[in-house]
Design an enzyme around this catalytic site. Structure first.
Site, short mmCIF file in Angstrom:
data_model
loop_
_atom_site.label_atom_id
_atom_site.label_comp_id
_atom_site.label_asym_id
_atom_site.label_seq_id
_atom_site.Cartn_x
_atom_site.Cartn_y
_atom_site.Cartn_z
N PRO A 2 9.18 37.11 -0.17
CA PRO A 2 8.37 37.13 0.56
C PRO A 2 9.48 37.83 1.66
CG PRO A 2 8.96 34.94 0.23
CD PRO A 2 9.90 35.37 -0.39
N GLU A 3 8.83 38.94 2.25
CA GLU A 3 9.13 39.60 3.47
C GLU A 3 8.30 39.66 4.43
OE1 GLU A 3 12.39 41.76 3.47
OE2 GLU A 3 12.25 41.92 1.32
N ARG A 122 12.85 26.66 -7.55
CA ARG A 122 13.88 27.37 -8.43
C ARG A 122 15.06 27.01 -6.76
NH1 ARG A 122 16.03 33.12 -9.97
NH2 ARG A 122 17.39 32.36 -9.72
#
Ligand SMILES: [Zn+2]
Length: 283
Positions: A2-3, A122
């Site tokens: 996610p930017e 994760r």
């Protein structure tokens, strides 16, 4: 990953549902996502806290809280969530089914019956809880926001002038300017016609101005398409995709430049990430 545009989209989506709500209680499944705060302190702080605002800083969601455990005049505490590659921040309308709760790391039921959920398969994301002083230091260590109008071309140029490192490296350095990931850096440098390995301090005033405007254009287009960012401009069936931007260089190493037809070069030498560029179009 996610930017900036993805996190901005999450924040805009959640803000109207969260501001004004109180957190009834909180549960944390794993404490390896925490930075600088213990599980016990986090959960005790969240219980009964009221959400004052929600914003984005760099690639983090910032939730401002009025803690129930602090006097009313006390400055807000901030819950910072940086979703990792496998992280997502959502609001559930009703309590989660056991299957849906599987990767939920943080769950916070709200006073309107809904639930704020941070999932992370994760657990590559991070969660912080910062008081006013810690937030000020955290915020000060980050560079300016590229879309902030206060980042004038002159200020941008001054930041670039302060480093002899490769412009691509500086552009991706969160201490210099935040939120410009690898795809954005590659594409903005191509659009501005700048060689990614050029020392940042050697950019001309015109190049600085162009670069800032292309960084903004690309990030804004990604936000406008709700974080869908880039796709190649033809779909599998050969039709034009409905995306805001086509990729000119990223992922196209060895292919022909869309502008001049020269074969695109690539290197990992600038910052260990892939850099793709056109020898002819970028100086
Ligand atoms: Zn070219």
């Amino acid at each position: 990953m996610p930017e900036l545009p993805e996190v901005e989209t999450i924040v805009r989506d959640l803000r109207p549902h969260l501001v004004g709500r109180a957190i009834l209680s909180a549960k944390l499944s794993h404490d390896d996502v925490l930075r600088g705060v213990s599980k016990r302190k986090l959960l005790a702080s969240l219980k009964g806290a009221r959400i004052i605002s929600m914003d984005r800083r760099a690639k983090h969601a910032v939730i401002e809280l009025k803690l129930a455990t602090r006097p009313p005049a006390h400055p807000p505490t901030r819950l910072i969530i940086q979703p990792g590659m496998t992280g997502s921040l959502t609001i559930a309308d009703e309590p989660l089914e056991p299957g849906a709760a599987r990767y939920a790391v943080l769950r916070a039921p709200l006073d309107d019956g809904r639930e704020l959920v941070y999932r992370d398969v994760r657990r590559l994301g991070t969660i912080l809880l910062l008081d006013e002083k810690a937030w000020t230091a955290y915020d000060a260590a980050l560079g300016p926001e590229p879309l902030d109008p206060e980042l004038t071309p002159a200020r941008f140029a001054a930041i670039m002038a302060s480093s002899k490192q490769a412009i691509k490296k500086v552009l991706m350095d969160q201490r210099k300017i935040v939120g410009v990931g690898n795809i954005y850096a590659n594409e903005a440098l191509f659009a501005a016609g700048i060689d990614p390995s050029k020392p940042a301090s050697l950019l001309t005033p015109r190049q600085n101005k162009l670069l800032l405007s292309h960084v903004r254009r690309i990030l804004q287009a990604a936000i406008d398409s709700q974080g869908t960012t880039f796709r190649d401009y033809r779909t599998g069936t050969g039709e034009k995709g409905n995306f805001q931007l086509e990729l000119f260089v990223y992922g196209r190493e060895g292919e022909k430049c869309r502008v001049c037809g020269t074969r695109l070069a690539h290197t990992h030498e600038i910052d260990a990430r892939i850099t793709v560029f056109c020898h002819r179009c970028q100086q």
